[in-house]
Scaffold this active site. Structure first.
Site, PDB file in Angstrom:
ATOM      1  CE1 TYR A   1       0.335   7.531   2.827  1.00  0.00           C
ATOM      2  CE2 TYR A   1       1.310   5.684   1.669  1.00  0.00           C
ATOM      3  CZ  TYR A   1       0.311   6.207   2.464  1.00  0.00           C
ATOM      4  OH  TYR A   1      -0.708   5.392   2.889  1.00  0.00           O
TER       5      TYR A   1
ATOM      6  CD  GLN B   1      -5.638   2.609   2.980  1.00  0.00           C
ATOM      7  OE1 GLN B   1      -4.751   3.392   3.325  1.00  0.00           O
ATOM      8  NE2 GLN B   1      -5.535   1.877   1.884  1.00  0.00           N
TER       9      GLN B   1
ATOM     10  CG  ASP C   1      -1.834   1.199   1.252  1.00  0.00           C
ATOM     11  OD1 ASP C   1      -2.770   1.229   0.424  1.00  0.00           O
ATOM     12  OD2 ASP C   1      -1.629   2.110   2.074  1.00  0.00           O
TER      13      ASP C   1
END
Length: 320
Positions: free
Chosen positions: A51, A181, A46
């Site tokens: 990020y 999620q 994932d």
């Protein structure tokens, strides 16, 4: 390793979270973590476009690290890649843009970084509540067709928006949101855990919706930052003050004692209990684990096959 078959994939019920790969975790260690994960049966990796974007040259580095690893190890066919898009951020400030053109630009960048044409699981990382959900559903369809995703979903969406999106999809013969999620762990949630109103957690509405529709939940922070394992091995008083502030609530301290008791009685690691809360849940779940050290990953992989008693899990169900 436990597995679940969904959407034409046989998915490991432990997924590797890679948010710090290439930034806080250097490439060499990232590669070793990926190696050990796959060697032990894991196949869900994932990541997300944004990020560690706040680190210099951080945007896309997690994806790029995974892409380099897959190319170097010839592992693309051995793993399922889940990535997320639609968000830019500066520290804790998120800027969401779920227009088709923006999603298309981001997915092209993701494919280039990952060195693959097909993304197995594609998720929208945040909700843009000012944008009509019908438009978002249509945009997600176009992206799914372009990247031939096996499953599509959302991250940090509230149950009411998911329900509205899927109602529209059903009426128009479109692919519904299939995967959610969200923050989900054996720890009882408190707002102090994130101090971020754009995140969501597994509340009762979402839990019942996933169960009713046989949908898949991907649990981020499934280990509750290692709170229970560290508290049992080191003592609550010796924990990092920030971790204590976030998680050491009266309810979670009570849960800590229940986990300790169950672990001792059954001769298993607390890590097995924390994992099993997600992987043996009556709602189909994948526990996403993010590790800063190889030893933490080894502990998780060594304790991911234990089956946790169903009745005990129901007793431990977080009041959502």
């Amino acid at each position: 390793m436990k597995y679940i078959e969904k959407y034409g994939m046989k998915l490991s019920k432990i997924g590797l979270g890679t948010g710090r790969f290439g930034t806080r975790i250097e490439e060499e260690i990232s590669f070793e973590m990926l190696d050990r994960f796959v060697e032990n049966g894991g196949n869900v990796i994932d990541t997300a476009r944004n990020y560690y974007e706040w680190v210099e040259n951080g945007r896309g580095i997690s994806e790029k690290t995974i892409g380099k690893w897959m190319a170097k190890r010839c592992r693309r066919s051995d793993v399922y890649i889940s990535t997320k898009g639609g968000v830019r951020n500066e520290n804790i400030n998120f800027f969401v843009n779920l227009s088709y053109n923006n999603l298309l630009d981001e997915i092209e960048q993701s494919r280039e970084a990952l060195q693959t044409d097909n993304i197995d699981i594609y998720l929208l990382h945040r909700d843009e509540q000012e944008r009509h959900v019908e438009e978002i559903v249509e945009n997600l369809q176009k992206i799914q067709e372009k990247i031939k995703a096996k499953a599509i979903g959302v991250c940090n969406w509230k149950a009411e928006r998911v329900m509205k999106a899927n109602k529209y999809a059903k009426l128009h013969g479109l692919i519904p949101i299939q995967i959610i999620q969200t923050w989900w762990s054996i720890a009882a949630y408190t707002p102090d855990m994130w101090n971020d109103p754009t995140t969501t957690y597994m509340d009762q509405n979402m839990y019942e919706y996933l169960k009713k529709h046989n949908m898949l939940g991907m649990a981020y922070t499934s280990q509750a930052k290692g709170f229970f394992q560290k508290a049992i091995s080191e003592g609550v008083d010796n924990l990092d003050p920030f971790l204590k502030k976030r998680i050491a609530t009266p309810e979670n301290l009570e849960r800590l004692e229940r986990i300790r008791e169950y672990s001792n009685k059954n001769g298993i690691s607390p890590t097995a209990v924390v994992n099993g809360y997600i992987t043996d849940n009556e709602v189909d779940g994948i526990a996403l684990v993010s590790c800063s050290k190889l030893e933490q990953l080894y502990d998780i992989l060594e304790n991911c096959d234990v089956i946790i008693n169903e009745d005990w899990l129901k007793e431990m169900a977080v009041e959502k």
